[in-house]
Design a protein around this motif. Sequence first.
Motif, PDB file in Angstrom:
ATOM      1  N   ASP A  73       0.874  -1.168   0.000  1.00  0.00           N
ATOM      2  CA  ASP A  73       0.000   0.000   0.000  1.00  0.00           C
ATOM      3  C   ASP A  73       0.911   1.217   0.000  1.00  0.00           C
ATOM      4  OD1 ASP A  73      -1.599   2.277   1.146  1.00  0.00           O
ATOM      5  OD2 ASP A  73      -3.166   0.757   1.082  1.00  0.00           O
ATOM      6  N   HIS A  92       0.543   3.505   3.239  1.00  0.00           N
ATOM      7  CA  HIS A  92       1.164   2.931   4.433  1.00  0.00           C
ATOM      8  C   HIS A  92       2.671   2.835   4.269  1.00  0.00           C
ATOM      9  CE1 HIS A  92      -2.977   0.791   4.863  1.00  0.00           C
ATOM     10  NE2 HIS A  92      -3.014   2.046   5.303  1.00  0.00           N
ATOM     11  N   ILE A 109       4.236   6.136   5.144  1.00  0.00           N
ATOM     12  CA  ILE A 109       4.376   6.347   6.591  1.00  0.00           C
ATOM     13  C   ILE A 109       5.615   5.632   7.116  1.00  0.00           C
ATOM     14  CG2 ILE A 109       3.299   5.910   8.829  1.00  0.00           C
ATOM     15  CD1 ILE A 109       0.587   6.197   7.507  1.00  0.00           C
ATOM     16  N   PHE A 132      -3.980   3.919   0.564  1.00  0.00           N
ATOM     17  CA  PHE A 132      -4.977   3.963   1.639  1.00  0.00           C
ATOM     18  C   PHE A 132      -6.303   3.389   1.158  1.00  0.00           C
ATOM     19  CE2 PHE A 132      -2.191   7.526   3.087  1.00  0.00           C
ATOM     20  CZ  PHE A 132      -1.744   6.928   4.247  1.00  0.00           C
ATOM     21  N   HIS A 160      -4.500  -7.369   4.008  1.00  0.00           N
ATOM     22  CA  HIS A 160      -4.121  -5.977   4.270  1.00  0.00           C
ATOM     23  C   HIS A 160      -4.995  -5.021   3.467  1.00  0.00           C
ATOM     24  CE1 HIS A 160      -1.213  -2.869   5.548  1.00  0.00           C
ATOM     25  NE2 HIS A 160      -1.448  -2.334   4.361  1.00  0.00           N
ATOM     26  N   SER A 191      -7.769  -2.428   5.112  1.00  0.00           N
ATOM     27  CA  SER A 191      -7.668  -0.999   4.823  1.00  0.00           C
ATOM     28  C   SER A 191      -8.978  -0.474   4.231  1.00  0.00           C
ATOM     29  CB  SER A 191      -6.508  -0.758   3.852  1.00  0.00           C
ATOM     30  OG  SER A 191      -6.403   0.612   3.531  1.00  0.00           O
ATOM     31  N   THR A 212      -5.229   3.306  11.624  1.00  0.00           N
ATOM     32  CA  THR A 212      -4.349   2.994  10.499  1.00  0.00           C
ATOM     33  C   THR A 212      -2.922   2.750  10.970  1.00  0.00           C
ATOM     34  OG1 THR A 212      -5.698   4.249   8.933  1.00  0.00           O
ATOM     35  CG2 THR A 212      -3.402   3.873   8.340  1.00  0.00           C
ATOM     36  N   ILE A 213      -2.423   3.640  11.839  1.00  0.00           N
ATOM     37  CA  ILE A 213      -1.045   3.490  12.321  1.00  0.00           C
ATOM     38  C   ILE A 213      -0.933   2.290  13.250  1.00  0.00           C
ATOM     39  CG2 ILE A 213       0.756   4.593  13.706  1.00  0.00           C
ATOM     40  CD1 ILE A 213      -0.176   7.262  12.586  1.00  0.00           C
ATOM     41  N   LEU A 268      -2.820  -1.174  10.820  1.00  0.00           N
ATOM     42  CA  LEU A 268      -2.325  -1.456   9.482  1.00  0.00           C
ATOM     43  C   LEU A 268      -0.818  -1.266   9.346  1.00  0.00           C
ATOM     44  CD1 LEU A 268      -5.164   0.113   7.325  1.00  0.00           C
ATOM     45  CD2 LEU A 268      -4.786  -2.274   7.901  1.00  0.00           C
ATOM     46  N   VAL A 269      -0.256  -0.290  10.047  1.00  0.00           N
ATOM     47  CA  VAL A 269       1.180  -0.051   9.917  1.00  0.00           C
ATOM     48  C   VAL A 269       1.973  -0.885  10.912  1.00  0.00           C
ATOM     49  CG1 VAL A 269       2.997   1.692  10.045  1.00  0.00           C
ATOM     50  CG2 VAL A 269       0.814   2.255   8.976  1.00  0.00           C
TER      51      VAL A 269
END
Length: 862
Positions: free
Chosen positions: A438, A441, A444, A497, A772, A776, A810-811, A814-815
């Motif tokens: 992604d 992501h 980030i 995203f 994933h 998301s 998200t952080i 997902l991250v």
Amino acid sequence: MGDSEEPEPTASTPLNGSPSRHNGVDMGAMFRSEEMALCQLFIQPEAAYPSVAELGEAGCVQFRDLNVNVNAFQRKFVNEVRRCDELERKLRYIEAELNKDGVNIPDLKEDLPRAPNPREIIDLEAHLEKTESEILELSHNAVNLKSNYLELTELKHVLEKTHVFLAEQEGTNGSDSLTRALIPEESAGNTTMRGRLGFVAGVVPRERVPAFERMLWRISRGNVFLRQAELEDPLEDPATGNEIFKTVFVAFFQGEQLKSRVKKVCTGFHASLYPCPTTHMERQDMLKGVRTRLEDLNMVLNQTHDHRQRVLVGVAKELLNWIVMVRKMKAIYHTLNMFNMDVTKKCLIGECWVPVGDLVLVRQALDDGGKACGSSIPSFLNVIQTSEMPPTFNRTNKFTKGFQALIDAYGVSSYREVNPALYTTVTFPFLFAIMFGDAGHGLIVTLSALYMVLWEQKLSKQKSKSEIWNIFFGGRYIILLMGVFSIYTGIVYNDFFSKSFNIFGSKWHNNYDEGTLQNNSLFMLDPNSTAYDGEPYPLGVDPVWQLATANKIVFLNTYKMKLSIIFGVVHMIFGVCMSLVNHIHFKHYEHIFLEFIPQLLFLVLLFGYMVALMFIKWIQYGPTNELATSPTCAPNVLITFINMMLNNHATVPAGCSEYMFTGQDIVQIIFLVIALLCIPVLLLGKPLYVIICGRRHRKHAAAGNGDVNQGLELQPEIVDTFTASTPEKQEHEEEDLVELFILQAIHTIEYVLSTVSHTASYLRLWALSLAHAQLSDVLWTMVLRMGLTMESYVGGVMLFIMFGCWASLTIAILVLMEGLSAFLHTLRLHWVEFMSKFHMATGYMFQPFSFKIILEEETEEE
């Protein structure tokens, strides 16, 4: 890769961290571990200390202990080690005093102090002895002064609180007989009361008051009257400096026997008793004197504290230098205890492993050590031959160190075998990115790693106690590449995203009217019609698939599943090919024909063939083709592979073919037969080769001259008879052969079965990538869209709140969580599926005698 001109090495060039001969990222040095040499050092006793000190600064020698069977307390330099231990004890005491007083200890500069020479050691010992004695005297005096100050402070509070208690009793005119009996009488004796009542006053720790009160009641059966008042301000413990809370008490009693009991209870509860006059005037005079003494004592305490601070600040400037010097000195003497003395007691002999490329560096260090002490006899180094396996040393720098740590966590590479870390620098972040794909992501992750990389010098100086932060910071370059590769795969998946970018314009277009679309909620565009231009999207997946709610997951499933199989098979084939490099390097040419070629054929002819079918299917079958090569007639690759293994035939519609090309059935039979023939070669080839070569070796040995038998020329028959007459040796050879057959059978079964299981294991690339993407998409649909669907100012406020929740989830999920999951799965793919094809991991780490490493390890322990 390593043939360029090398700068002249110096004795102070570090080995670990940054290469001693290469300043940049030398990937050629990572291809296999460096060549090592076992060396003997012959050093004069007077030059031993400075020579070992120079070797410690160079950090390129691993010493061997030649006194393994000698007790640690019987070695030559045990007294010097004890001196170092005593110096470390003094330094720990000084450091504890600095920390207790909150004195800042300045950090060391870039250049660390060198190990002190033997003459400086005596001066250092004397200086530390004087410093410790001075701090001990200051601490002892400070404790005494603080104890006096504490006693006077407690006496002041006792006088103040007792005055309040007695003043209350003097001002009471009630009819209570007990109250009237407690009114003090002006007479001699500070505890004499009307009716022979007395009292004692003092302070007791606050937490002991309830038990203290109960005990007084029990010993007197309720005949002791206790008054108490808590001190609001805490007092300072003279010994520890901790805050202590106390309570002032006055206990009234009658009789000498009860007085003795009360004092014993006070002693048992660590209560401090103080004299208290019975008259108001005497208490005022004593209180005034106590306050005067407190002021004087407070001034003395301040002066003592200032003097102590000046002494500690002066010591703090040199403390870390002293610590480094003592630790280096102790490490030198520990190393010297590994040396042996020669027969004449005039030379120290040591053995060590040295990288061949650093032999010049070691000789230079020995020369510098001899010059430092003015020795007229030079020290020298002798390279000796040995059959012992040397340690494994892969020279790394700050970029490659993290990747090498991933490999060493599984097992240290065998000496001079191919190092997987070189290829892991690319394959690890790439396989991670396939699962994490992604672009948002990945951005980030990239920015987080970029922060640690750009400010690495500043962050490395901050000694963090957080283990998680230290792990992330140590792998900052790995995380950076993982983020960059994730951005690339996110662009290929066209996933940012969970949304897609329509940069080049979709190659699909709507050719239906509005009424048709409204009457068909799950309408599919036909690629065989004018809805598709016939040209692929220039980069990645066409963004129109983001709107294809009916078959989006089906398309991505097929796409990512085939990609995972392709990358997995290529990765495993590459691992098998790396074993060829090992066989050639170690000159095991028989393994090429008995292991490498059968393994490669088995893998390529079965699973490589399956990958080839995927590409043939993509190229040959299209929506605009005729019926025989249309998607309707396209065979299923998995079913085709299963039928090939079982020699079955699939049922196909009329007008379609079971096979993709002419003669495919013959090719499949040939491939299957060759692959099956590879199994007995793997199973029996190596053991039979060992048996045949063993017999040839015995015949060759029998034909030679037997010098041990006084020059007698032995005939083959005589030697065969001699060897045959040794039943123990024959039995041992038979056991070795049986063990060889068993090990080869295990190895063959493991490889054949693992080709199937490992290929299936790479499907995790598809599974995690799909999970994933879906997670998301769920976060976007269920969280952020709630704020976008509302109108007016309420929608703005709701969007602000929902964006915060979406960003946090998200952080966090997902991250961090998904990133950790993908990291672990990638690690498993390298450790098991890739490295098992060629990486033996039976070596042991090269651990050089390096002051830098020793100081870093001791700092981490602290």
